[in-house]
Enzyme design. Sequence first.
Site, PDB file in Angstrom:
ATOM      1  N   GLN A  40       0.858  -1.184   0.000  1.00 39.44           N
ATOM      2  CA  GLN A  40       0.000   0.000   0.000  1.00 39.44           C
ATOM      3  C   GLN A  40       0.897   1.238   0.000  1.00 39.44           C
ATOM      4  O   GLN A  40       1.741   1.392   0.883  1.00 39.44           O
ATOM      5  CB  GLN A  40      -0.886   0.019   1.255  1.00 39.44           C
ATOM      6  N   ASP A  92     -12.053   8.993   5.034  1.00 37.36           N
ATOM      7  CA  ASP A  92     -11.821   9.149   3.595  1.00 37.36           C
ATOM      8  C   ASP A  92     -13.145   9.014   2.838  1.00 37.36           C
ATOM      9  O   ASP A  92     -14.209   8.876   3.433  1.00 37.36           O
ATOM     10  CB  ASP A  92     -10.821   8.090   3.106  1.00 37.36           C
ATOM     11  N   THR A 137       1.850   3.186  18.335  1.00 35.73           N
ATOM     12  CA  THR A 137       3.006   3.185  17.462  1.00 35.73           C
ATOM     13  C   THR A 137       3.392   4.609  17.118  1.00 35.73           C
ATOM     14  O   THR A 137       2.524   5.467  16.928  1.00 35.73           O
ATOM     15  CB  THR A 137       2.729   2.379  16.167  1.00 35.73           C
ATOM     16  N   LYS A 361      -1.116 -15.528  36.821  1.00 36.53           N
ATOM     17  CA  LYS A 361      -1.530 -15.999  38.143  1.00 36.53           C
ATOM     18  C   LYS A 361      -1.652 -14.825  39.092  1.00 36.53           C
ATOM     19  O   LYS A 361      -0.725 -14.022  39.210  1.00 36.53           O
ATOM     20  CB  LYS A 361      -0.497 -16.983  38.706  1.00 36.53           C
ATOM     21  N   CYS A 440       3.366 -15.759  45.434  1.00 32.77           N
ATOM     22  CA  CYS A 440       4.516 -15.622  44.526  1.00 32.77           C
ATOM     23  C   CYS A 440       5.195 -16.964  44.273  1.00 32.77           C
ATOM     24  O   CYS A 440       5.556 -17.290  43.146  1.00 32.77           O
ATOM     25  CB  CYS A 440       5.534 -14.647  45.108  1.00 32.77           C
TER      26      CYS A 440
HETATM   27  N1  3NM Z   1      -2.632   2.815  10.285  1.00 36.41           N
HETATM   28  P1  3NM Z   1       3.908   0.481  12.313  1.00 36.41           P
HETATM   29  S1  3NM Z   1      -1.610   2.245  12.522  1.00 36.41           S
HETATM   30  C1  3NM Z   1      -0.721   3.398   8.860  1.00 36.41           C
HETATM   31  O1  3NM Z   1      -4.503   1.910  13.115  1.00 36.41           O
HETATM   32  C2  3NM Z   1      -1.285   2.963  10.121  1.00 36.41           C
HETATM   33  O2  3NM Z   1      -5.212   2.385  11.148  1.00 36.41           O
HETATM   34  C3  3NM Z   1      -2.946   2.448  11.505  1.00 36.41           C
HETATM   35  O3  3NM Z   1       2.875   1.516  11.680  1.00 36.41           O
HETATM   36  C4  3NM Z   1      -4.317   2.235  11.968  1.00 36.41           C
HETATM   37  O4  3NM Z   1       3.787  -0.789  11.559  1.00 36.41           O
HETATM   38  C5  3NM Z   1      -0.559   2.667  11.265  1.00 36.41           C
HETATM   39  O5  3NM Z   1       5.220   1.166  12.095  1.00 36.41           O
HETATM   40  C6  3NM Z   1       0.902   2.700  11.424  1.00 36.41           C
HETATM   41  O6  3NM Z   1       3.564   0.382  13.763  1.00 36.41           O
HETATM   42  C7  3NM Z   1       1.510   1.342  11.678  1.00 36.41           C
HETATM   43 MG    MG Z   2      -6.680   7.327   5.663  1.00 41.63          MG
END
Ligand code: 3NM
Ligand code: MG
Length: 514
Positions: A40, A92, A137, A361, A440
């Site tokens: 993409q 979009d 991310t 646990k 533990c």
């Molecule tokens: N879309 P990476 S997260 C482009 O949640 C994109 O829709 C996302 O990047 C969504 O693989 C994301 O570096 C980025 O974590 C993912």
């Molecule tokens: Mg988009």
Amino acid sequence: MGTVDYSLYLVTDSTPTILGERDLVEVVEAALAGGVTVVQYRDKVSDTAVLVSTARKLHTVTQKHNVPLLINDRIDVALAVGCEGVHIGQDDLDLLTARRLLGNKAVIGVTVSTIEEALKACKDGANYLGIGTVFGTATKTNTKHIIGTAGTKEILKAIATEGRDVRTVCIGGINSSTVQRVLYQASDRKKKLDGVAIVSAIIAANDPKKAAEELLHLVKTPPSFAAEALASTQKPQDVAGLIRGVPAIITAVGEKTPLSHNMTNLVVQNFAANVALSVGGSPIMANYGEEAADLSKLGGALVINMGSVTPDGVRNHLQALQAYNLAGGPVVFDPVGGGATSIRRSAIRTLMAAGYFDVIKGNEGEIKTVYGMVVQQRGVDSGASTSTDFDKATLVRDLAARERNIVVMTGATDFVSDGDRTYAVSNGHELLGRITGSGCVLGTTISLMLAVSRGDKLLAAIAGLLHYEIAAEIAAAREDVKGPGTFVPALIDELYNIQKAASSGNVGWLERAK
Ligand code: 3NM
Ligand code: MG
């Protein structure tokens, strides 16, 4: 183009922090050589003329590899280039309009992060869904929902019928240390993920070809924590069948002396090491994360005990968790005092997002916190409970099903489940509540059973529970035990005695199981 293989879906990013000074087309070509199965082109900033010319170049290389090229958001660019389709987000152009413009042959994917969005995209004729954001991310900071593997699974489950013919990938924070367990944990029984979508782990990699090769290999290989699992038809379904399997596991611990690598709190280091020895294992109390890569290859199991939480501690835990996940060593999570402070709640979220735990646990307050319920624990004690046994069993089952692992909840009655089979163990003694670290060291005991029984982890957890709780019962009944102080050495003795008894074929102690 025939059917699309979504196994390793590359999303591009041209920003300098990810692409650097490199040429996007060259990076994508390398990734294709490494085995990427869909590309993409995603560029949120360039002018239209640049988008079209870059997309044309990308299309030339994707066609060479017989891989579809999709354009993010820009239907006009896809039309201009004549590539295979588009990917559209919730903000979009809508799917029905995009379909009208591109025709039935185009591949159209939609980003979804809720069940409603997913159902609508299926109904409107999406070819695939991009489900996310799985983990936070740095690549996309304006994400609306971080849904984790649990949220991803809920969406898959919800579209199992309407989305039968719709393919799925997930996106957000997928890399070589998360990919296998995301595919394992997120997939629903009736609806699996078809692949993963990745940006930075390929585009920002030093060697995008090698990164793609490694990721594709991980996508195609079942993770070690799933590989040895017995088919569920081979697993004993009844209590008697399970209990019959217990002595063999305890015996195997004595024979193999597996390592129990404990990253545990300041209070129980010594007690946990003694318990590991008396149960037949070999303890190492190693809190430094750097060591885990080596230790994880020795055939033992890791216990991550959050009892003395520090920023340094969490970093070390993360490092060790990822090392064991990679090497295939089982990991027990003990979220001590998880519901006591916001720091601990956040440490739990961080650890749960970072890797796979074979067993979780905890006491009721801790298990509820891991599940995401808001409870206030008083320190490390569970706190007052209003739950019935039925509530507890349900919670334990639901958490295990969600995480696709084993959950053990301790209390007067202990509950254990693999999400499918759920059992209560009523052995134990009140004195366990009067000494420190009794929960533990149960984690340590279970880790040793897991190290020798990866095929049926539920059975391993039950073996650990019965060994430990019955030893406590026998110890508490001894004449020389006058209270908590004398109970501790007696417990260590009786753990040792049960190990010896089981190893010499004596299973009389197991008749106490209830
Ligand atoms: N879309 P990476 S997260 C482009 O949640 C994109 O829709 C996302 O990047 C969504 O693989 C994301 O570096 C980025 O974590 C993912
Ligand atoms: Mg988009």
